[in-house]
Design a protein around this motif. Structure first.
Motif, mmCIF file in Angstrom:
data_model
loop_
_atom_site.group_PDB
_atom_site.id
_atom_site.type_symbol
_atom_site.label_atom_id
_atom_site.label_comp_id
_atom_site.label_asym_id
_atom_site.label_seq_id
_atom_site.Cartn_x
_atom_site.Cartn_y
_atom_site.Cartn_z
ATOM 1 N N UNK A 57 112.003 66.472 48.708
ATOM 2 C CA UNK A 57 110.856 65.553 48.671
ATOM 3 C C UNK A 57 110.843 64.548 49.821
ATOM 4 N N UNK A 58 112.005 64.080 50.248
ATOM 5 C CA UNK A 58 112.047 63.103 51.340
ATOM 6 C C UNK A 58 111.532 63.728 52.635
ATOM 7 N N UNK A 59 111.928 64.945 52.893
ATOM 8 C CA UNK A 59 111.415 65.643 54.075
ATOM 9 C C UNK A 59 109.899 65.803 53.986
ATOM 10 N N UNK A 60 109.412 66.110 52.799
ATOM 11 C CA UNK A 60 107.970 66.211 52.608
ATOM 12 C C UNK A 60 107.274 64.889 52.890
ATOM 13 N N UNK A 61 107.851 63.781 52.432
ATOM 14 C CA UNK A 61 107.270 62.464 52.676
ATOM 15 C C UNK A 61 107.287 62.128 54.167
ATOM 16 N N UNK A 62 108.336 62.523 54.848
ATOM 17 C CA UNK A 62 108.399 62.294 56.293
ATOM 18 C C UNK A 62 107.310 63.076 57.023
ATOM 19 N N UNK A 63 107.025 64.278 56.553
ATOM 20 C CA UNK A 63 105.946 65.064 57.137
ATOM 21 C C UNK A 63 104.585 64.405 56.861
ATOM 22 N N UNK A 64 104.410 63.870 55.668
ATOM 23 C CA UNK A 64 103.171 63.169 55.354
ATOM 24 C C UNK A 64 102.975 61.970 56.276
ATOM 25 N N UNK A 65 104.062 61.245 56.523
ATOM 26 C CA UNK A 65 104.001 60.104 57.441
ATOM 27 C C UNK A 65 103.616 60.574 58.846
ATOM 28 N N UNK A 66 104.196 61.666 59.275
ATOM 29 C CA UNK A 66 103.954 62.172 60.627
ATOM 30 C C UNK A 66 102.486 62.525 60.855
ATOM 31 N N UNK A 67 101.880 63.212 59.890
ATOM 32 C CA UNK A 67 100.512 63.704 60.117
ATOM 33 C C UNK A 67 99.445 62.651 59.812
ATOM 34 N N UNK A 107 106.451 53.552 55.561
ATOM 35 C CA UNK A 107 105.165 53.204 54.962
ATOM 36 C C UNK A 107 105.119 51.712 54.632
ATOM 37 N N UNK A 108 103.912 51.166 54.629
ATOM 38 C CA UNK A 108 103.709 49.758 54.338
ATOM 39 C C UNK A 108 102.756 49.604 53.155
#
Length: 236
Positions: free
Chosen positions: A134-144, A216-217
């Protein structure tokens, strides 16, 4: 083959339960999952001409709802790794009033096939807990996400009220798998797995802290049904 932390082939699992998925969602949540999405979207901001992606879109219910909520120049992408779920979703998109706004694609939420800073809004509903990382998925969400873009996560959660939690554990641990056996053509094991992902997923406070660590903020959290579900809003 996409493996979960419990060494389950989640792509194959969701392909298998796809035909009964919508019916089972309604039975298990008593229809409240639709109300949760509607409540979540009342607190979202939809820019004109936005680019939106709904990850783990499944049978496209949230993608269609996002298309309905946004303006005519917005486009919505729905991404999922299960081709069987997407096939059902595509049929729903085709008969909706928003087929010109929605594109469904098969893909991996942990390796999104998009450039950095592509989307104004990223949503994921009841799918984060099924990612192997899930953390990797969240990092991808942040990236895009574009700078200032919105992330919205709607996910099952664990009640922390000591009076409520035993009933929640009984329902998800015992009753829900039986529903799978009775209403989903004997799929007890599959729905037992989904219970386990709910019970073992990080709690809502840990998820909020994880979002902040990623960068994220303005992370805000709301909870539904005495803590059985939670929504996290965040800005890049």
């Amino acid at each position: 083959m996409t493996q979960s932390p419990k060494n389950t082939d989640v792509q194959a699992l969701f392909n298998k339960i796809a035909p009964e998925y919508d019916k089972m969602n309604n039975i298990i949540s008593f229809g409240t999952h639709k109300l949760w999405r509607q409540r979540v979207m009342t607190k979202m901001t939809f820019p004109v001409g936005a680019h939106i992606i709904d990850l783990a879109t499944g049978t496209a219910d949230w993608a269609i709802a996002l298309a309905e909520k946004s303006d005519a120049t917005t486009d919505v992408t729905g991404l999922d790794f299960s081709e069987e779920m997407l096939a059902i979703g595509q049929k729903k998109v085709d008969v909706s009033d928003f087929s010109n706004k929605i594109t469904l694609i098969q893909g991996d939420a942990m390796a999104l096939p998009f450039e950095d800073d592509t989307f104004d809004i990223v949503t994921i509903g009841f799918g984060l807990r099924n990612l192997p990382d899930p953390v990797r998925g969240l990092q991808e969400m942040y990236r895009v996400l574009k700078s200032g873009g919105q992330l919205v996560i709607l996910e099952t959660s664990q009640p922390d009220n000591p009076l409520v939690k035993p009933f929640w554990q009984l329902y998800f641990g015992k009753v829900m798998p039986i529903f799978g056996k009775v209403f989903a053509k004997g799929k007890y094991t599959e729905y037992k797995y989904l219970d386990e992902t709910t019970e073992n997923f990080m709690d809502y406070l840990t998820l909020g802290q994880t979002l902040l660590k990623i960068g994220f903020q303005k992370v805000t959290i709301s909870r539904f049904n005495l803590g059985a579900a939670a929504v996290h809003y965040a800005i890049k």
